[in-house]
Scaffold this motif. Structure first.
Motif, PDB file in Angstrom:
ATOM      1  N   LEU A 215     -23.528  27.275  57.837  1.00 51.70           N
ATOM      2  CA  LEU A 215     -25.125  26.865  58.025  1.00 51.70           C
ATOM      3  C   LEU A 215     -25.586  27.526  59.405  1.00 51.70           C
ATOM      4  O   LEU A 215     -26.658  27.668  59.519  1.00 51.70           O
ATOM      5  CB  LEU A 215     -25.052  25.206  58.227  1.00 51.70           C
ATOM      6  CG  LEU A 215     -24.952  24.468  57.068  1.00 51.70           C
ATOM      7  CD1 LEU A 215     -24.623  23.134  57.265  1.00 51.70           C
ATOM      8  CD2 LEU A 215     -26.129  24.716  56.009  1.00 51.70           C
ATOM      9  N   SER A 216     -24.770  27.445  60.360  1.00 56.04           N
ATOM     10  CA  SER A 216     -25.098  28.298  61.780  1.00 56.04           C
ATOM     11  C   SER A 216     -25.496  29.711  61.367  1.00 56.04           C
ATOM     12  O   SER A 216     -26.509  30.147  61.816  1.00 56.04           O
ATOM     13  CB  SER A 216     -23.904  28.102  62.555  1.00 56.04           C
ATOM     14  OG  SER A 216     -24.285  28.782  63.926  1.00 56.04           O
ATOM     15  N   LEU A 217     -24.549  30.481  60.698  1.00 53.14           N
ATOM     16  CA  LEU A 217     -24.795  31.915  60.386  1.00 53.14           C
ATOM     17  C   LEU A 217     -26.050  32.183  59.612  1.00 53.14           C
ATOM     18  O   LEU A 217     -27.022  32.982  60.164  1.00 53.14           O
ATOM     19  CB  LEU A 217     -23.459  32.331  59.618  1.00 53.14           C
ATOM     20  CG  LEU A 217     -23.527  33.973  58.920  1.00 53.14           C
ATOM     21  CD1 LEU A 217     -23.544  34.797  60.428  1.00 53.14           C
ATOM     22  CD2 LEU A 217     -22.677  34.154  58.216  1.00 53.14           C
ATOM     23  N   PHE A 218     -26.220  31.361  58.557  1.00 49.42           N
ATOM     24  CA  PHE A 218     -27.331  31.726  57.750  1.00 49.42           C
ATOM     25  C   PHE A 218     -28.726  31.168  58.306  1.00 49.42           C
ATOM     26  O   PHE A 218     -29.949  31.971  58.264  1.00 49.42           O
ATOM     27  CB  PHE A 218     -27.308  30.912  56.396  1.00 49.42           C
ATOM     28  CG  PHE A 218     -26.226  31.913  55.704  1.00 49.42           C
ATOM     29  CD1 PHE A 218     -26.547  32.927  55.264  1.00 49.42           C
ATOM     30  CD2 PHE A 218     -25.131  30.963  54.973  1.00 49.42           C
ATOM     31  CE1 PHE A 218     -25.479  33.757  54.507  1.00 49.42           C
ATOM     32  CE2 PHE A 218     -24.256  31.763  54.117  1.00 49.42           C
ATOM     33  CZ  PHE A 218     -24.474  33.039  53.871  1.00 49.42           C
ATOM     34  N   GLY A 219     -28.541  30.115  58.972  1.00 48.30           N
ATOM     35  CA  GLY A 219     -29.741  29.570  59.789  1.00 48.30           C
ATOM     36  C   GLY A 219     -30.296  30.416  60.849  1.00 48.30           C
ATOM     37  O   GLY A 219     -31.335  30.932  60.960  1.00 48.30           O
ATOM     38  N   MET A 220     -29.267  31.085  61.629  1.00 45.53           N
ATOM     39  CA  MET A 220     -29.778  31.753  62.842  1.00 45.53           C
ATOM     40  C   MET A 220     -30.277  33.094  62.320  1.00 45.53           C
ATOM     41  O   MET A 220     -31.302  33.817  62.705  1.00 45.53           O
ATOM     42  CB  MET A 220     -28.698  32.110  63.896  1.00 45.53           C
ATOM     43  CG  MET A 220     -28.317  30.831  64.643  1.00 45.53           C
ATOM     44  SD  MET A 220     -29.741  30.545  65.741  1.00 45.53           S
ATOM     45  CE  MET A 220     -30.162  32.048  66.593  1.00 45.53           C
ATOM     46  N   ILE A 221     -29.425  33.789  61.466  1.00 43.27           N
ATOM     47  CA  ILE A 221     -30.060  35.080  60.664  1.00 43.27           C
ATOM     48  C   ILE A 221     -31.219  34.913  59.943  1.00 43.27           C
ATOM     49  O   ILE A 221     -32.118  35.812  60.153  1.00 43.27           O
ATOM     50  CB  ILE A 221     -28.944  35.548  59.875  1.00 43.27           C
ATOM     51  CG1 ILE A 221     -27.710  36.013  60.477  1.00 43.27           C
ATOM     52  CG2 ILE A 221     -29.587  36.612  59.008  1.00 43.27           C
ATOM     53  CD1 ILE A 221     -26.530  36.667  59.667  1.00 43.27           C
ATOM     54  N   GLY A 222     -31.665  33.607  59.500  1.00 45.14           N
ATOM     55  CA  GLY A 222     -32.832  33.665  58.595  1.00 45.14           C
ATOM     56  C   GLY A 222     -33.981  33.578  59.801  1.00 45.14           C
ATOM     57  O   GLY A 222     -34.933  34.141  59.500  1.00 45.14           O
ATOM     58  N   VAL A 223     -33.714  32.767  61.040  1.00 40.78           N
ATOM     59  CA  VAL A 223     -34.856  32.701  61.824  1.00 40.78           C
ATOM     60  C   VAL A 223     -35.348  33.953  62.685  1.00 40.78           C
ATOM     61  O   VAL A 223     -36.237  34.447  62.808  1.00 40.78           O
ATOM     62  CB  VAL A 223     -34.517  31.457  62.890  1.00 40.78           C
ATOM     63  CG1 VAL A 223     -35.453  31.507  64.059  1.00 40.78           C
ATOM     64  CG2 VAL A 223     -34.519  30.096  62.075  1.00 40.78           C
ATOM     65  N   VAL A 224     -33.992  34.385  63.172  1.00 41.52           N
ATOM     66  CA  VAL A 224     -34.290  35.727  63.741  1.00 41.52           C
ATOM     67  C   VAL A 224     -34.828  36.855  62.852  1.00 41.52           C
ATOM     68  O   VAL A 224     -36.068  37.516  63.225  1.00 41.52           O
ATOM     69  CB  VAL A 224     -32.825  36.152  64.235  1.00 41.52           C
ATOM     70  CG1 VAL A 224     -32.997  37.608  64.954  1.00 41.52           C
ATOM     71  CG2 VAL A 224     -32.421  35.154  65.458  1.00 41.52           C
ATOM     72  N   TYR A 225     -34.325  36.988  61.655  1.00 37.96           N
ATOM     73  CA  TYR A 225     -34.928  38.066  60.584  1.00 37.96           C
ATOM     74  C   TYR A 225     -36.300  37.837  60.580  1.00 37.96           C
ATOM     75  O   TYR A 225     -37.332  38.638  60.588  1.00 37.96           O
ATOM     76  CB  TYR A 225     -34.321  37.811  59.409  1.00 37.96           C
ATOM     77  CG  TYR A 225     -34.874  38.925  58.405  1.00 37.96           C
ATOM     78  CD1 TYR A 225     -34.474  40.139  58.301  1.00 37.96           C
ATOM     79  CD2 TYR A 225     -35.775  38.314  57.497  1.00 37.96           C
ATOM     80  CE1 TYR A 225     -34.912  41.140  57.467  1.00 37.96           C
ATOM     81  CE2 TYR A 225     -36.263  39.220  56.560  1.00 37.96           C
ATOM     82  CZ  TYR A 225     -35.892  40.535  56.542  1.00 37.96           C
ATOM     83  OH  TYR A 225     -36.615  41.409  55.375  1.00 37.96           O
ATOM     84  N   ALA A 226     -36.696  36.441  60.175  1.00 37.53           N
ATOM     85  CA  ALA A 226     -38.229  36.158  60.110  1.00 37.53           C
ATOM     86  C   ALA A 226     -39.075  36.626  61.215  1.00 37.53           C
ATOM     87  O   ALA A 226     -40.100  37.087  61.015  1.00 37.53           O
ATOM     88  CB  ALA A 226     -38.299  34.734  59.769  1.00 37.53           C
ATOM     89  N   VAL A 227     -38.435  36.201  62.323  1.00 37.70           N
ATOM     90  CA  VAL A 227     -39.265  36.537  63.540  1.00 37.70           C
ATOM     91  C   VAL A 227     -39.442  38.219  63.836  1.00 37.70           C
ATOM     92  O   VAL A 227     -40.821  38.718  64.053  1.00 37.70           O
ATOM     93  CB  VAL A 227     -38.778  36.017  64.779  1.00 37.70           C
ATOM     94  CG1 VAL A 227     -39.315  36.369  66.206  1.00 37.70           C
ATOM     95  CG2 VAL A 227     -38.863  34.500  64.763  1.00 37.70           C
ATOM     96  N   LYS A 228     -38.481  38.888  63.687  1.00 38.08           N
ATOM     97  CA  LYS A 228     -38.656  40.211  63.772  1.00 38.08           C
ATOM     98  C   LYS A 228     -39.320  40.852  62.608  1.00 38.08           C
ATOM     99  O   LYS A 228     -40.067  41.761  62.712  1.00 38.08           O
ATOM    100  CB  LYS A 228     -37.100  40.787  63.865  1.00 38.08           C
ATOM    101  CG  LYS A 228     -36.139  40.623  65.063  1.00 38.08           C
ATOM    102  CD  LYS A 228     -34.974  41.489  65.294  1.00 38.08           C
ATOM    103  CE  LYS A 228     -34.492  41.343  66.634  1.00 38.08           C
ATOM    104  NZ  LYS A 228     -33.457  42.189  66.718  1.00 38.08           N
ATOM    105  N   GLU A 229     -39.233  40.278  61.452  1.00 44.34           N
ATOM    106  CA  GLU A 229     -40.077  40.828  60.364  1.00 44.34           C
ATOM    107  C   GLU A 229     -41.459  40.487  60.457  1.00 44.34           C
ATOM    108  O   GLU A 229     -42.193  41.430  60.045  1.00 44.34           O
ATOM    109  CB  GLU A 229     -39.371  40.172  59.070  1.00 44.34           C
ATOM    110  CG  GLU A 229     -40.193  40.689  57.545  1.00 44.34           C
ATOM    111  CD  GLU A 229     -39.868  42.178  56.993  1.00 44.34           C
ATOM    112  OE1 GLU A 229     -40.482  42.587  56.296  1.00 44.34           O
ATOM    113  OE2 GLU A 229     -38.795  42.748  57.935  1.00 44.34           O
ATOM    114  N   ALA A 230     -41.788  39.352  61.053  1.00 45.34           N
ATOM    115  CA  ALA A 230     -43.308  39.116  61.035  1.00 45.34           C
ATOM    116  C   ALA A 230     -43.982  40.029  62.216  1.00 45.34           C
ATOM    117  O   ALA A 230     -44.911  40.194  62.118  1.00 45.34           O
ATOM    118  CB  ALA A 230     -43.312  37.484  61.678  1.00 45.34           C
TER     119      ALA A 230
END
Length: 507
Positions: A215-230
C-alpha cells in the motif's frame, strides 16, 4: 518513554571511542545517495545518444529512481527497526555498489530503467538507516546534534558536489563512470562499517506487514507519478486516475496502521506537534526550494553558457553555507530556541528566493553566489534542527520509521515542487515570441530550443534563442516568487507549530 538501555550501556555508548569513525561511514552513504541523485541530469544527453531511448523511456530513466525511493522509504525504515539497522545498511550498501555496475553497463533503455529502479530499492535502505544509527550511536544529546549537523551538511554538500563530480567525469570518461565511482566508495563503507557500526533493532518488533508495504509503495509511486506527469503533460485522465488510486492506497495504508498491533509506522507519532511541525517544514521547504535547485543548473548552462563543471562549481556556496550552518545549528537552537533556528532559516531562504525575482539573463555571479550562500545557510539551520526534533520526538526503537517519514517528506516535497514550479516555468516559457520557421520542439523546453538552433539559419537561430532565454528567465523569476511565498508562509507556520519545542538534553 521507558528506555531499554541500562545506565552502563548508555555510558559505554556515549564514550564509544570509534563513534566518530562510525559516523564517517554513515555520512559516506548519505553523500553517495545525494551525489547519485544529481549526476544523472548531466549524464542524460550522453545516455540519450548511446542508448537512443524514446521520450517516455528517457523520463522513466530520470524518474524511476526517485519513484521507488519515495515508495519504499517508510517500509525500509521499519524493516531496519526489525531486522537490524546495521544489517540493512550494509546489505543495502553492497547492493547499491553492485547495481551501480548494472547502471554503468546497461545496453538498452529497458535495462537502464530496470537498473535505476533496483538502485532506488537499495537507496531506500540507506537514508533511514543512517539517521536511525546516529540516534543509537550518540546518546549524549549535544554530540547527537553535532552528528546530525554533519549528516545534514553532507547531504547538502552531496547535492552540490554531484554536478562537479559528474562534470569532471563526463569531460574525461564515458557516462558509465558516474555510476562506477560508487563501487570503491561502497567497498570502503562496508569494510569499515562492519568493524565500527553497532547493531540496533526494536526489541519486540512484530511482523513486517507485506500488505502495508505494498500500500505504501503503490500509494507513493501513484501520487509522485501523477504529480510529475501533470507537470510534464498537464492534467490528463491518466495522471488524475493514477493520483486518485495512489491517494486511495495511502488512505488504506493509514487506516491499516491504526488497526495493526505493531504497525509499520505508528501514526500516533503525528499527534506530537513538534514531530508534525518538523515533517511539514521539511516537505514545504523542499517544495519551495526544488524549483531553484532544478532550474538554476539549466540557467547557468543554457542561459549563461557555462560548462557543466563550471556550473557545478558555481553552486558551491550553497554547500559551504549548509555545512557551516549545519555544524552550528544545534548550538544555536539551544541558545535561542528551536523555532528561532528553523523559522529563521526558512525566512532566510524565502528572502533569498525573493531576491531571485529580479534575475536577468546577464545577472552577475556575485548576486547569484550571495543568494546561494544564504539559501545554504538557511537550509543548514532548518534541516538539521528539524531532523534533531524528529529523532528526539520518538523512542529509540522507532528511529528508523521516524527517519523514513522525514526522508519521504523530502522526496514528496521535491516531486511536488518540481511539478508545481516546473509548470509555472514551462507555462511562461512556452509562449515566447519566436521568428518564423521555429520548430515546435523549441517551445517545449530551453534545451529543445538550443538543439533547434543547429538546424536553423544563424540569424534566425540567434533571435529565437535570445527570446527563448528571456522567456525562461521570466518563468524562473515567477517560480522564485512563488517559492519565496511558500518558504515565508512555512517560516510563520513553523514559528507556531514548534512553540515550546526544545532539543532533548537527556541521554
Amino acid at each position: 518513554m521507558t528506555s531499554t538501555l541500562q545506565p552502563t550501556t548508555t555510558t559505554e555508548a556515549v564514550r564509544r571511542p570509534d563513534r566518530w569513525l562510525a559516523l564517517s561511514v554513515l555520512v559516506l552513504a548519505v553523500l553517495l545517495v545525494a551525489v547519485d541523485a544529481t549526476v544523472l541530469g548531466l549524464a542524460t544527453p550522453y545516455i540519450s545518444e548511446d542508448l537512443a531511448p524514446s521520450g517516455t523511456q528517457l523520463l522513466w530513466i530520470g524518474d524511476v529512481y526517485s519513484f521507488v525511493i519515495a515508495g519504499l522509504l517508510v517500509s525500509m525504515g521499519s524493516l531496519g527497526d526489525r531486522i537490524g539497522r546495521k544489517r540493512i545498511l550494509l546489505a543495502g550498501a553492497t547492493a547499491f555498489g553492485l547495481i551501480s555496475v548494472l547502471n554503468a553497463y546497461a545496453t538498452t533503455p529497458e535495462a537502464m530503467i530496470a537498473a535505476r529502479a533496483l538502485l532506488g530499492v537499495a537507496g531506500a535502505t540507506l537514508m533511514p538507516a543512517t539517521l536511525a544509527l546516529i540516534r543509537n550511536l550518540f546518546h549524549d544529546p549535544r554530540e547527537r546534534s553535532l552528528a546530525i549537523g554533519i549528516w545534514g551538511a553532507t547531504a547538502s554538500a552531496g547535492t552540490a558536489v554531484g554536478p562537479i563530480v559528474g562534470g569532471f567525469l563526463l569531460e574525461h570518461f564515458w557516462w558509465g563512470s558516474v555510476f562506477l565511482i560508487n563501487v570503491p566508495v561502497m567497498v570502503v563503507l562496508v569494510l569499515v562499517g562492519l568493524r565500527t557500526l553497532p547493531e540496533s533493532r526494536t526489541p519486540n518488533p512484530g511482523p513486517w506487514d507485506l500488505l502495508s508495504v505494498l500500500l505504501s509503495l503503490f500509494g507513493m509511486i501513484g501520487v509522485v507519478y501523477a504529480v510529475k506527469e501533470a507537470a510534464t503533460h498537464g492534467v490528463t485522465w491518466v495522471s488524475l486516475g493514477t493520483g486518485l488510486l495512489g491517494a486511495a492506497a495511502l488512505f488504506g495504508f493509514v487506516r491499516r496502521q491504526l488497526t495493526l498491533p505493531t504497525p509499520l509506522l505508528d501514526m500516533r507519532l503525528f499527534r506530537n506537534r513538534g514531530f508534525s511541525g518538523a515533517v511539514l517544514a521539511d516537505l514545504l521547504t523542499i517544495l519551495g526550494l526544488s524549483g531553484l535547485v532544478f532550474f538554476l543548473s539549466q540557467y547557468l548552462q543554457l542561459v549563461q553558457g557555462r560548462a557543466p563543471f563550471e556550473a557545478g562549481l558555481a553552486e558551491l556556496p550553497a554547500a559551504i553555507g549548509a555545512v557551516a550552518a549545519g555544524l552550528a545549528a544545534g548550538r544555536v537552537a539551544r541558545r535561542f530556541s528551536v523555532r528561532a533556528a528553523v523559522s529563521g532559516g526558512l525566512a532566510a531562504i524565502g528572502l533569498a528566493l525573493a531576491a531571485l525575482t529580479t534575475i536577468g539573463p546577464s545577472t552577475g555571479y556575485p548576486v547569484l553566489g550571495a543568494v546561494l550562500l544564504v539559501v545554504g545557510v538557511g537550509a543548514g539551520f532548518s534541516f538539521t534542527v528539524t531532523a534533531d526534533v524528529i529523532l528526539g520526538s520518538v523512542p529509540k526503537d522507532q528511529a528508523g520509521a521516524a527517519s523514513a517519514v522525514s526522508e519521504t517528506a523530502y522526496e514528496l516535497g521535491a516531486a511536488l515542487g518540481i511539478a508545481v514550479l516546473g509548470s509555472i516555468v514551462t507555462g511562461v516559457y512556452r509562449d515566447f515570441p519566436a521568428p518564423a520557421g521555429t520548430p515546435q520542439g523549441a517551445h517545449e523546453s530551453l534545451g529543445g530550443a538550443v538543439e533547434a538552433t543547429a538546424h536553423m539559419p544563424a540569424a534566425t537561430a540567434g533571435e529565437m534563442l535570445t527570446s527563448a532565454r528571456g522567456a525562461f528567465v521570466d518563468g524562473l523569476s515567477v517560480a522564485s516568487g512563488v517559492g519565496a511565498a511558500v518558504l515565508l508562509v512555512t517560516a510563520a507556520a513553523a514559528w507556531f507549530m514548534l512553540r515550546n519545542e526544545r532539543l532533548d538534553d537527556r541521554p
